[in-house]
Motif scaffolding. Structure first.
Motif, PDB file in Angstrom:
ATOM      1  N   LYS A 226       0.852  -1.192   0.000  1.00  0.00           N
ATOM      2  CA  LYS A 226       0.000   0.000   0.000  1.00  0.00           C
ATOM      3  C   LYS A 226       0.882   1.234   0.000  1.00  0.00           C
ATOM      4  O   LYS A 226       1.877   1.293   0.721  1.00  0.00           O
ATOM      5  CB  LYS A 226      -0.913   0.028   1.239  1.00  0.00           C
ATOM      6  N   MET A 227       0.503   2.200  -0.813  1.00  0.00           N
ATOM      7  CA  MET A 227       1.214   3.464  -0.873  1.00  0.00           C
ATOM      8  C   MET A 227       0.239   4.562  -0.481  1.00  0.00           C
ATOM      9  O   MET A 227      -0.558   5.028  -1.300  1.00  0.00           O
ATOM     10  CB  MET A 227       1.792   3.699  -2.263  1.00  0.00           C
ATOM     11  N   LYS A 232      -4.958   5.649  -7.097  1.00  0.00           N
ATOM     12  CA  LYS A 232      -4.920   4.406  -7.867  1.00  0.00           C
ATOM     13  C   LYS A 232      -4.831   4.665  -9.365  1.00  0.00           C
ATOM     14  O   LYS A 232      -4.319   3.827 -10.114  1.00  0.00           O
ATOM     15  CB  LYS A 232      -6.143   3.549  -7.544  1.00  0.00           C
ATOM     16  N   ASN A 233      -5.354   5.788  -9.816  1.00  0.00           N
ATOM     17  CA  ASN A 233      -5.255   6.107 -11.237  1.00  0.00           C
ATOM     18  C   ASN A 233      -3.817   6.430 -11.639  1.00  0.00           C
ATOM     19  O   ASN A 233      -3.447   6.297 -12.807  1.00  0.00           O
ATOM     20  CB  ASN A 233      -6.156   7.296 -11.575  1.00  0.00           C
ATOM     21  N   GLU A 234      -3.032   6.849 -10.663  1.00  0.00           N
ATOM     22  CA  GLU A 234      -1.619   7.111 -10.927  1.00  0.00           C
ATOM     23  C   GLU A 234      -0.812   5.822 -10.867  1.00  0.00           C
ATOM     24  O   GLU A 234       0.001   5.528 -11.740  1.00  0.00           O
ATOM     25  CB  GLU A 234      -1.073   8.115  -9.905  1.00  0.00           C
ATOM     26  N   GLN A 239      -2.684  -3.875  -7.671  1.00  0.00           N
ATOM     27  CA  GLN A 239      -2.950  -4.560  -8.939  1.00  0.00           C
ATOM     28  C   GLN A 239      -1.691  -4.782  -9.775  1.00  0.00           C
ATOM     29  O   GLN A 239      -1.742  -5.501 -10.777  1.00  0.00           O
ATOM     30  CB  GLN A 239      -3.943  -3.728  -9.776  1.00  0.00           C
ATOM     31  N   GLN A 240      -0.568  -4.200  -9.396  1.00  0.00           N
ATOM     32  CA  GLN A 240       0.595  -4.197 -10.277  1.00  0.00           C
ATOM     33  C   GLN A 240       1.768  -5.004  -9.729  1.00  0.00           C
ATOM     34  O   GLN A 240       2.926  -4.710 -10.030  1.00  0.00           O
ATOM     35  CB  GLN A 240       1.024  -2.748 -10.554  1.00  0.00           C
TER      36      GLN A 240
END
Length: 496
Positions: A226-227, A232-234, A239-240
């Motif tokens: 988690k960041m 999340k759009n960035e 998911q990555q």
């Protein structure tokens, strides 16, 4: 028990999978990687630190060494031909170490762990540097050393082991029978287990805890990336990451036991390694490496097996589960066994470090590809497919050990009697991963359980790994995120 059609489809899928991975270089990492470090546009990187170990003494890393595993977003373009070429912009990492009397600043780069060319934007990377004696604090610095963030680190455990089996992160796990099967085999052949844990059914977690208290294993929470504060759009950190950050967990295993284990191996829960050439793991590994003329590690291929088990704890039997196993005509890409001093990191199947691989022909991992859950084991007098289990009363000894442990297990809730989430994950992986492999094409997105949907049921509760995530100062070229105080949470739900 299974039709010829199912077996035939399994063989076809196995063959297609092998051919596809061969095409992508999964089995022979023969691609060339070009990296270009540039001044321009190498900024706004984001990294999540999964492991940070400080070694006052280390044979392989050197004294006062720091080893870091992290996931950092990539900025690159790549293309495929006969060889994979990659152009990747990499920021430099600046680290400051402080002890009672001195300060040291080091600038370094990193090495990639995960396979180049996949779709995941947060590959795992490794770096190591020499710090100060008796380092008290470690900071990552920004440009011009103006901004900094202090990162947590730990000194690896000091208990000595002959062999450590690291089980890759389990999630929404229900397969308590496979767990019991594995624990008693590894105990018999001289291995300690480090289990990386994301989530499982709550009663299964309680069972794992009982085995931890009995000295079979240690449970290591494997926390979600988690960041905090990153849209999340960035960058969607969850998911990555490739396959639940498995390569990072396996690398963590190597680093954690680098100075204390003679050998480590990294296996999935349903990958059961059984020695064939000797009565213990360490003896077999030493036999296989006896004639190695240079630093080497072992790759054991995987052999599929079908079998049956029971859905009732009181009816479970290790020996009966063994006797049910039927070997299938499908051998898959293998798993690593290594002296942890030989390498510093590994991908899921092998390392990209320049160390010689020895592909084992004399033995294979028993991959429990399919287990049918029954009320009771069918009667069987057949011998096990695994020869050593029929020798020297080995299976009898394992069964007796299980029966002794069974009497110590007192669970407040019943263990799962059906495979609910296993079917959910199986269908999801078939749709989002194996269907592309069958069509000999690469999945269009980062592969892993994060693309699965997990229905929540009132009658099924899970225990999930958890941690505290704090806001960190934004820095250039890299902002560093991490988790502290890892723990287990019973109110999170059943997710990966």
């Amino acid at each position: 028990m299974w039709t010829i059609g199912l077996k035939t489809r399994t063989i076809i899928l196995c063959s297609i999978t092998f051919a596809f991975f061969k095409l992508l270089g999964y089995f022979e990492p023969n691609y060339r990687v070009e990296r270009i470090e540039e001044e321009e546009d190498v900024e706004d990187f984001k990294a999540f630190i999964t492991s940070s170990y400080y070694y006052p003494k280390s044979q392989s890393l050197g004294d006062n060494a720091l080893a870091i595993v992290m996931n950092i977003n990539q900025k690159r373009k790549n293309w495929f031909d006969k060889t994979l070429y990659e152009i990747e912009k990499k920021p430099l990492i600046t680290i400051r170490a402080i002890n009672l009397t001195s300060t040291k600043i080091i600038t370094t780069s990193y090495e990639r762990i995960t396979l180049a060319g996949n779709k995941c934007l947060l590959p795992s990377v490794f770096l190591t540097v020499q710090l100060l004696p008796n380092t008290l604090s470690i900071e990552f610095l920004g440009d011009n050393q103006q901004n900094s963030v202090e990162i947590p680190f730990s000194i690896p455990p000091t208990t000595k082991y002959d062999v450590v089996v690291c089980i890759t992160p389990i999630f929404v796990a229900e397969n308590w029978q496979t767990f019991l099967f594995a624990m008693h085999i590894y105990k018999k052949f001289g291995a300690f287990v480090n289990l990386y844990y994301i989530s499982s059914i709550d009663s299964f977690f309680d069972l794992i805890r009982i085995y931890e208290d009995a000295g079979y294993l240690t449970i290591q929470p494997w926390v979600t990336i988690k960041m905090i504060g990153v849209d999340k759009n960035e960058l969607d950190a969850f998911q990555q990451v490739e396959f639940r950050n498995q390569a990072a967990s396996q690398t963590d295993c190597i680093l954690k036991y680098k100075e204390t284990a003679k050998f480590v191996t990294c296996l999935d829960m349903d990958d059961i390694l059984i020695p064939k050439l000797a009565p213990t793991f360490i003896e077999e590994f030493n036999i296989l490496l006896k004639n190695a003329k240079e630093n080497s590690y072992l790759i054991y291929p995987k052999q599929d097996f079908y079998g049956s088990t029971v859905n009732n704890f009181n009816n479970f039997s290790v020996s009966s589960m063994f006797e049910s196993l039927e070997q299938q005509n499908c051998t898959k890409s293998g798993k690593i066994v290594t002296d942890p001093r030989m390498i510093n990191y590994t991908w899921i199947h092998w390392t990209y470090q320049k160390v010689r691989r020895i592909k084992i022909q004399e033995n294979k991992i028993t991959h429990l590809k399919k287990l049918e859950w029954l009320e009771s084991f069918p009667k069987s007098n057949k011998l096990s497919n695994i020869s050593i289990m029929n020798e020297m009363n080995v299976l009898k000894d394992i069964e007796e050990n299980w029966q002794k442990m069974r009497k110590k297990v007192d669970l407040k809730k019943s263990l799962p009697k059906e495979q609910f989430y296993a079917k959910v994950v199986g269908d999801c992986y078939m749709k989002n991963y194996y269907s592309y492999i069958s069509a000999e094409s690469a999945p269009p997105f980062c592969s892993g359980p994060h693309y699965c949907e997990y229905p929540q049921r009132d009658d099924i509760k899970c225990v999930h790994s958890d941690a505290r995530y704090d806001f960190v100062p934004q820095m250039s070229p890299v902002t560093y995120y991490f988790a502290v105080q890892p723990r287990f949470n019973s109110s999170y739900g059943c997710y990966s």
